[in-house]
Design a protein around this motif. Structure first.
Motif, PDB file in Angstrom:
ATOM      1  N   SER A 138       0.846  -1.190   0.000  1.00 21.86           N
ATOM      2  CA  SER A 138       0.000   0.000   0.000  1.00 21.86           C
ATOM      3  C   SER A 138       0.885   1.244   0.000  1.00 21.86           C
ATOM      4  O   SER A 138       1.636   1.488   0.956  1.00 21.86           O
ATOM      5  CB  SER A 138      -0.904   0.014   1.231  1.00 21.86           C
ATOM      6  OG  SER A 138      -1.724   1.175   1.239  1.00 21.86           O
ATOM      7  N   LEU A 139       0.799   1.997  -1.077  1.00 15.04           N
ATOM      8  CA  LEU A 139       1.518   3.262  -1.176  1.00 15.04           C
ATOM      9  C   LEU A 139       0.686   4.303  -0.442  1.00 15.04           C
ATOM     10  O   LEU A 139      -0.266   4.863  -0.992  1.00 15.04           O
ATOM     11  CB  LEU A 139       1.723   3.649  -2.638  1.00 15.04           C
ATOM     12  CG  LEU A 139       2.603   4.865  -2.878  1.00 15.04           C
ATOM     13  CD1 LEU A 139       4.058   4.550  -2.549  1.00 15.04           C
ATOM     14  CD2 LEU A 139       2.487   5.334  -4.329  1.00 15.04           C
ATOM     15  N   ASP A 140       1.021   4.532   0.806  1.00 16.72           N
ATOM     16  CA  ASP A 140       0.251   5.437   1.658  1.00 16.72           C
ATOM     17  C   ASP A 140       0.694   6.881   1.421  1.00 16.72           C
ATOM     18  O   ASP A 140       1.879   7.214   1.548  1.00 16.72           O
ATOM     19  CB  ASP A 140       0.452   5.073   3.132  1.00 16.72           C
ATOM     20  CG  ASP A 140      -0.003   3.657   3.432  1.00 16.72           C
ATOM     21  OD1 ASP A 140      -0.964   3.195   2.800  1.00 16.72           O
ATOM     22  OD2 ASP A 140       0.609   3.004   4.303  1.00 16.72           O
ATOM     23  N   LEU A 141      -0.284   7.709   1.087  1.00 15.68           N
ATOM     24  CA  LEU A 141      -0.033   9.123   0.836  1.00 15.68           C
ATOM     25  C   LEU A 141      -0.872   9.952   1.796  1.00 15.68           C
ATOM     26  O   LEU A 141      -1.898   9.502   2.310  1.00 15.68           O
ATOM     27  CB  LEU A 141      -0.420   9.496  -0.595  1.00 15.68           C
ATOM     28  CG  LEU A 141       0.105   8.630  -1.734  1.00 15.68           C
ATOM     29  CD1 LEU A 141      -0.586   9.010  -3.033  1.00 15.68           C
ATOM     30  CD2 LEU A 141       1.613   8.779  -1.857  1.00 15.68           C
ATOM     31  N   ARG A 142      -0.443  11.178   1.999  1.00 14.65           N
ATOM     32  CA  ARG A 142      -1.281  12.145   2.696  1.00 14.65           C
ATOM     33  C   ARG A 142      -1.156  13.469   1.962  1.00 14.65           C
ATOM     34  O   ARG A 142      -0.078  14.055   1.923  1.00 14.65           O
ATOM     35  CB  ARG A 142      -0.879  12.283   4.163  1.00 14.65           C
ATOM     36  CG  ARG A 142      -1.967  12.990   4.987  1.00 14.65           C
ATOM     37  CD  ARG A 142      -1.744  12.824   6.471  1.00 14.65           C
ATOM     38  NE  ARG A 142      -2.931  13.227   7.228  1.00 14.65           N
ATOM     39  CZ  ARG A 142      -3.011  13.188   8.542  1.00 14.65           C
ATOM     40  NH1 ARG A 142      -1.995  12.748   9.252  1.00 14.65           N
ATOM     41  NH2 ARG A 142      -4.120  13.587   9.158  1.00 14.65           N
ATOM     42  N   HIS A 143      -2.259  13.859   1.341  1.00 16.28           N
ATOM     43  CA  HIS A 143      -2.299  15.076   0.530  1.00 16.28           C
ATOM     44  C   HIS A 143      -1.203  15.077  -0.531  1.00 16.28           C
ATOM     45  O   HIS A 143      -0.521  16.077  -0.754  1.00 16.28           O
ATOM     46  CB  HIS A 143      -2.203  16.310   1.422  1.00 16.28           C
ATOM     47  CG  HIS A 143      -3.242  16.334   2.508  1.00 16.28           C
ATOM     48  ND1 HIS A 143      -4.598  16.293   2.254  1.00 16.28           N
ATOM     49  CD2 HIS A 143      -3.118  16.362   3.866  1.00 16.28           C
ATOM     50  CE1 HIS A 143      -5.267  16.306   3.395  1.00 16.28           C
ATOM     51  NE2 HIS A 143      -4.396  16.346   4.385  1.00 16.28           N
ATOM     52  N   GLY A 144      -1.054  13.924  -1.182  1.00 18.74           N
ATOM     53  CA  GLY A 144      -0.160  13.807  -2.320  1.00 18.74           C
ATOM     54  C   GLY A 144       1.278  13.458  -2.015  1.00 18.74           C
ATOM     55  O   GLY A 144       2.058  13.188  -2.938  1.00 18.74           O
ATOM     56  N   LYS A 145       1.659  13.439  -0.737  1.00 20.99           N
ATOM     57  CA  LYS A 145       3.033  13.129  -0.356  1.00 20.99           C
ATOM     58  C   LYS A 145       3.103  11.778   0.334  1.00 20.99           C
ATOM     59  O   LYS A 145       2.153  11.346   0.978  1.00 20.99           O
ATOM     60  CB  LYS A 145       3.598  14.214   0.568  1.00 20.99           C
ATOM     61  CG  LYS A 145       3.777  15.559  -0.116  1.00 20.99           C
ATOM     62  CD  LYS A 145       4.615  16.493   0.733  1.00 20.99           C
ATOM     63  CE  LYS A 145       4.954  17.774  -0.027  1.00 20.99           C
ATOM     64  NZ  LYS A 145       5.852  18.654   0.759  1.00 20.99           N
ATOM     65  N   LEU A 146       4.261  11.111   0.200  1.00 22.08           N
ATOM     66  CA  LEU A 146       4.434   9.831   0.853  1.00 22.08           C
ATOM     67  C   LEU A 146       4.253   9.975   2.362  1.00 22.08           C
ATOM     68  O   LEU A 146       4.822  10.880   2.984  1.00 22.08           O
ATOM     69  CB  LEU A 146       5.823   9.265   0.562  1.00 22.08           C
ATOM     70  CG  LEU A 146       6.145   8.939  -0.892  1.00 22.08           C
ATOM     71  CD1 LEU A 146       7.559   8.382  -1.005  1.00 22.08           C
ATOM     72  CD2 LEU A 146       5.145   7.958  -1.487  1.00 22.08           C
ATOM     73  N   TRP A 147       3.473   9.065   2.943  1.00 21.17           N
ATOM     74  CA  TRP A 147       3.255   9.052   4.388  1.00 21.17           C
ATOM     75  C   TRP A 147       4.206   8.011   4.966  1.00 21.17           C
ATOM     76  O   TRP A 147       3.929   6.827   4.964  1.00 21.17           O
ATOM     77  CB  TRP A 147       1.801   8.700   4.696  1.00 21.17           C
ATOM     78  CG  TRP A 147       1.410   8.958   6.117  1.00 21.17           C
ATOM     79  CD1 TRP A 147       2.145   9.578   7.071  1.00 21.17           C
ATOM     80  CD2 TRP A 147       0.174   8.609   6.748  1.00 21.17           C
ATOM     81  NE1 TRP A 147       1.458   9.648   8.255  1.00 21.17           N
ATOM     82  CE2 TRP A 147       0.238   9.064   8.070  1.00 21.17           C
ATOM     83  CE3 TRP A 147      -0.989   7.966   6.293  1.00 21.17           C
ATOM     84  CZ2 TRP A 147      -0.818   8.874   8.974  1.00 21.17           C
ATOM     85  CZ3 TRP A 147      -2.033   7.784   7.185  1.00 21.17           C
ATOM     86  CH2 TRP A 147      -1.948   8.238   8.508  1.00 21.17           C
TER      87      TRP A 147
END
Length: 247
Positions: A138-147
């Motif tokens: 899962s490529l986890d992002l937050r507002h477009g950036k890597l989390w």
């Protein structure tokens, strides 16, 4: 395209996740449902939508607390198949969850989330097992950036990590921007999904977060996704069973 209803678990109950802020998550409330236990919510999804393949995010396990393994097993005994994110961030954790899953009757797919990785070294040890054993990243992002907790990755563009996942031979990828989860603002990672599908057409691509209705699911399908993760729109009955059958 498949639709996977989402169960976000926290301390043994299903909660509504909102924009990745777990401190504000509250128990799910559903029409005709007295208690938001994992099995009750899963049965609610199945009865209304005919869906028996679930995405389970164990938020307690992801936070380093005890995994709700009995809940997973109970769901599988009732006929559900699980895609499970239980906070796996190392090879020993992967092996423990694999061993626990082999005792059940379901077709469990284990998910390794970027958020759960604490170092590059852990990833390098874990990635071959995920690839060889049919797992999902899962490529986890937050507002477009890597989390991510890993400083080395923090400023990477998301596509760079997609390349790393593909190079490791992992065939299943979730692209999920948690900033869009639970806020009904439309899919938060749609453009990235399009680019992933174009670059890696054989990748089994899954996304979600922000889905408002059937039109958003069609947009994800057209972006190359083979499945979508949906919670709020299903719980609010903004999508019908008939619409799902049209995907």
């Amino acid at each position: 395209m498949k639709v996977f209803p989402v169960l976000d678990l926290r301390h043994g109950v299903c909660v509504r996740a909102v924009a990745g802020d777990r401190d504000v998550s509250r128990p799910v409330t559903l029409t005709g449902l007295a208690e938001p236990t994992p099995l009750a919510v899963a049965r609610w999804y199945r009865e209304r939508y005919g869906l028996a393949e679930l995405y389970v995010a164990d938020l307690s396990a992801i936070a380093g607390e005890t995994a709700a393994r009995e809940a997973y097993a109970e769901l599988e005994r009732d006929g559900f198949n699980l895609w499970l994110d239980a906070g796996i961030g190392s090879l020993p954790q992967w092996r423990r969850e694999r061993a626990a899953g082999s005792e059940g009757s379901g077709q469990r797919v284990l998910v390794v989330g970027l958020e759960s990785l604490a170092s590059v070294q852990e990833w390098e040890l874990l990635a071959p097992a995920v690839a060889a054993e049919g797992g999902c990243f899962s490529l986890d992002l937050r507002h477009g950036k890597l989390w991510t907790k890993v400083a080395e990755w923090a400023e990477w563009p998301p596509e760079r990590f997609v390349d790393v996942v593909a190079a490791a031979g992992i065939g299943r990828l979730i692209v999920l921007d948690v900033g869009a989860v639970g806020v009904a603002a439309g899919p938060g990672a749609l453009e990235l999904c399009c680019r992933c599908a174009e670059r890696y057409p054989k990748l089994e691509l899954v996304s979600g977060g922000g889905v408002r209705g059937i039109d958003d699911l069609r947009r994800l399908r057209d972006a190359g996704c083979s499945a979508a993760l949906v919670a709020t729109a299903l719980q609010g009955q903004r999508i019908t069973r008939e619409e799902l059958s049209s995907l």
